[in-house]
Motif scaffolding. Structure first.
Motif, PDB file in Angstrom:
ATOM      1  N   GLU A  84     -29.614   2.578  -9.251  1.00 44.23           N
ATOM      2  CA  GLU A  84     -30.792   2.375 -10.083  1.00 44.23           C
ATOM      3  C   GLU A  84     -30.804   3.297 -11.300  1.00 44.23           C
ATOM      4  O   GLU A  84     -31.454   2.996 -12.314  1.00 44.23           O
ATOM      5  N   VAL A  85     -30.096   4.412 -11.237  1.00 43.56           N
ATOM      6  CA  VAL A  85     -30.023   5.309 -12.399  1.00 43.56           C
ATOM      7  C   VAL A  85     -29.161   4.683 -13.492  1.00 43.56           C
ATOM      8  O   VAL A  85     -29.273   5.043 -14.662  1.00 43.56           O
ATOM      9  N   PRO A  96     -33.216   4.610 -24.701  1.00 45.15           N
ATOM     10  CA  PRO A  96     -33.576   3.261 -24.253  1.00 45.15           C
ATOM     11  C   PRO A  96     -32.449   2.254 -24.526  1.00 45.15           C
ATOM     12  O   PRO A  96     -31.740   2.390 -25.520  1.00 45.15           O
ATOM     13  N   PRO A  97     -32.278   1.242 -23.652  1.00 45.03           N
ATOM     14  CA  PRO A  97     -33.086   0.946 -22.453  1.00 45.03           C
ATOM     15  C   PRO A  97     -32.556   1.605 -21.187  1.00 45.03           C
ATOM     16  O   PRO A  97     -32.882   1.167 -20.084  1.00 45.03           O
ATOM     17  N   GLN A  98     -31.733   2.644 -21.351  1.00 42.31           N
ATOM     18  CA  GLN A  98     -31.160   3.301 -20.175  1.00 42.31           C
ATOM     19  C   GLN A  98     -32.245   3.974 -19.336  1.00 42.31           C
ATOM     20  O   GLN A  98     -33.298   4.342 -19.840  1.00 42.31           O
ATOM     21  N   THR A 102     -39.751  -8.250 -16.241  1.00 40.83           N
ATOM     22  CA  THR A 102     -40.120  -7.925 -14.851  1.00 40.83           C
ATOM     23  C   THR A 102     -38.890  -7.871 -13.950  1.00 40.83           C
ATOM     24  O   THR A 102     -39.016  -7.823 -12.727  1.00 40.83           O
ATOM     25  N   ASP A 103     -37.702  -7.872 -14.566  1.00 46.59           N
ATOM     26  CA  ASP A 103     -36.451  -7.797 -13.795  1.00 46.59           C
ATOM     27  C   ASP A 103     -35.824  -6.418 -13.920  1.00 46.59           C
ATOM     28  O   ASP A 103     -36.001  -5.724 -14.930  1.00 46.59           O
ATOM     29  N   ILE A 104     -35.067  -6.027 -12.905  1.00 44.50           N
ATOM     30  CA  ILE A 104     -34.224  -4.833 -12.960  1.00 44.50           C
ATOM     31  C   ILE A 104     -32.781  -5.315 -13.036  1.00 44.50           C
ATOM     32  O   ILE A 104     -32.337  -6.091 -12.185  1.00 44.50           O
ATOM     33  N   VAL A 105     -32.067  -4.888 -14.045  1.00 41.90           N
ATOM     34  CA  VAL A 105     -30.677  -5.304 -14.243  1.00 41.90           C
ATOM     35  C   VAL A 105     -29.765  -4.163 -13.793  1.00 41.90           C
ATOM     36  O   VAL A 105     -29.721  -3.107 -14.424  1.00 41.90           O
TER      37      VAL A 105
END
Length: 496
Positions: free
Chosen positions: A342-343, A431-433, A350-353
């Motif tokens: 996740e880091v 961003p978007p890190q 609304t998604d996590i890539v």
């Protein structure tokens, strides 16, 4: 048919202005939006453009006159009504004899970059240029771009002066053929009066009035108006500066505290570069958008330093690259990112890539500001490949040669403030890190090892992360894994 030129709106509570300078005279041909004159109010200087094309027929308000809002300044007649117009047009055939011309256009700036600022001209009008010789440098919000001459000849016209903002399709200058070289010497006599202290432009009437009242030599005032014209504010600044100098000189002998000089006279105002403006905007956007939090730890660098010392000469001999600590940290971060993915992720709506690769951003300071070149697929690279890539990207960054593509697509960033002596800091996300690791100065400190106080080379580590997708447990785990890998580099070989 004629068109009236009137005083434009001058601003709230401003009811009148003084005609400072006319750039055109009766009989001159004018184009739409070409500057006709300059008005001076008690607050600002206002340029008056031509509302229509044609010939300047009559100037109603002469230089020095005070006029109200909407007052008639001049009239412009249609081209066919002017008797003086052919005289102004007569020199045109001579220009046609100078030979073929070549336009100097803005080069490709990169994806999503639509404009740039002209930062420096290396040539001036009249200079001879060779093909591919650097003419000027453009500055975008990310990189500097050099503009070479597309052909050999003489620089006959500069259309975008230093400081001008141009779009991606703009014309910067014109290069004349070799016959145009004859025009260069012609400019020399015009410059001669300036060299002797005279000026060929009229200063603003209000400026001349103040200079006469104060006994100021016009040659000693630097003009900020068009063509070096001295404006009212230039004279006021010179008066303030002159008043400050005697006060400063008298201070040591004065029996009482000296009167402070005008602070404005001791300040320097410089326009932010496009790169600095972008850095400021992105960093502030990062603070406003992400739920940023920072966690800290410290690492004993003894083992990594010993390993580097033992193999650095052999490493450089075999790979032709210097063995530094950045490859250790890059490897350690890649290892930790596999355990805490996740880091290495980002939020998209609304998604996590989640990224199944590591494009490592390495923050680098340059003379113009901070840039972050990206080492792609760093997780697949060896120590030598990482060191070579970092050295090459760092040099290109300092030389302003990085392309847009080389600074895009990063998934995680390392920032080394230790090279500047920083002992502790909280890095800001790029961003978007969702994560950035801050390295700091290695400093000998007393620590307790097996119940004994010993001196060890210690470094503070800081991980800033986006708490929207990275929990505290994940952030701390990541930092502990980096610490463990650096304190025992063998863990990287064993994938532990």
């Amino acid at each position: 048919m004629s068109t009236e030129v009137r005083v434009p709106t001058l601003g709230e509570s401003v009811t009148e202005a003084t005609v400072a300078t006319w750039f055109k005279k009766p009989g001159d041909a004018v184009a739409v939006d070409e500057m006709l004159c300059e008005l001076e109010t008690d607050k600002v200087t206002v340029e008056v453009p031509a509302p229509a094309a044609g010939t300047m027929a009559e100037i109603v308000a002469a230089e020095g006159e005070t006029v109200g809002v909407d007052a008639l300044l001049a009239t412009i007649s249609a081209g066919g009504e002017a008797t003086a117009a052919p005289v102004a047009a007569a020199p045109a055939p001579a220009a046609a004899d100078t030979g073929a011309t070549t336009d100097v256009m803005v080069p490709t700036l990169g994806e999503s970059v639509t404009e740039a600022t002209v930062s420096t001209w290396f040539k001036k009008v009249g200079d001879t240029v060779a093909q591919d010789e650097m003419l000027c440098e453009l500055e975008t919000d990310k990189v500097s771009v050099e503009v070479p001459a597309p052909a050999a000849g003489v620089l006959s016209e500069i259309l975008a002066p230093e400081g001008a903002t141009v779009d991606a399709t703009a014309k910067l200058a014109v290069i004349g053929g070799s016959a145009g070289a004859a025009a260069a010497p012609a400019a020399a006599p015009a410059a001669a009066p300036a060299a002797s202290g005279a000026k060929d432009v009229e200063d603003a009437p209000s400026a001349k009035k103040i200079m006469a009242e104060k006994g100021i030599d016009p040659a000693s005032v630097q003009g900020s108006g068009r063509d070096g014209r001295v404006m009212k504010e230039d004279v006021m600044a010179a008066v303030a500066s002159a008043a400050a100098a005697p006060a400063a000189a008298a201070a040591p002998a004065a029996p009482r505290a000296p009167v402070p000089a005008d602070d404005a006279a001791r300040e320097e105002r410089v326009k932010m570069t496009r790169l600095r403006q972008t850095i400021a905007k992105r960093l502030k956007d990062s603070q406003n958008t992400a739920a940023m939090l920072t966690t800290y730890n410290e690492v004993d660098m003894s083992a990594s330093m010993a390993l580097r010392k033992e193999y650095k000469d052999l490493f450089e001999k075999k790979h032709g690259a210097r063995l530094g600590f950045m490859s250790f940290f890059t490897k350690a971060c890649c290892h930790a990112l596999k355990e805490v993915p996740e880091v290495n992720a980002e939020i998209d709506g609304t998604d996590i890539v989640y990224k199944k690769f590591v494009h490592m951003g390495i923050a680098a300071g340059t003379p113009t500001g901070l840039v972050v070149p990206v080492i792609r697929d760093a997780d697949q690279m060896s120590f030598a490949e990482i060191e070579k890539a970092i050295a090459e990207k760092g040099k290109r960054a300092r030389d302003g040669k990085l392309s847009m593509a080389e600074m895009q697509g990063g998934t995680f960033t390392i920032s080394n403030g230790g090279v500047y002596g920083s002992l502790m800091s909280s890095p800001i996300l790029n961003p978007p890190q969702s994560g950035i690791l801050g390295m700091h100065k290695i400093q000998d400190r007393p620590v307790v090892v097996d119940g004994q106080i010993v001196i060890r080379p210690m470094m503070y580590l800081a991980l800033s992360y986006d708490h929207r997708i990275v929990d505290g447990k994940g952030a701390v785990t990541f930092l502990v894994r980096v610490k463990e890998a650096l304190e025992d580099p063998r863990r990287l070989l064993m994938d532990l």
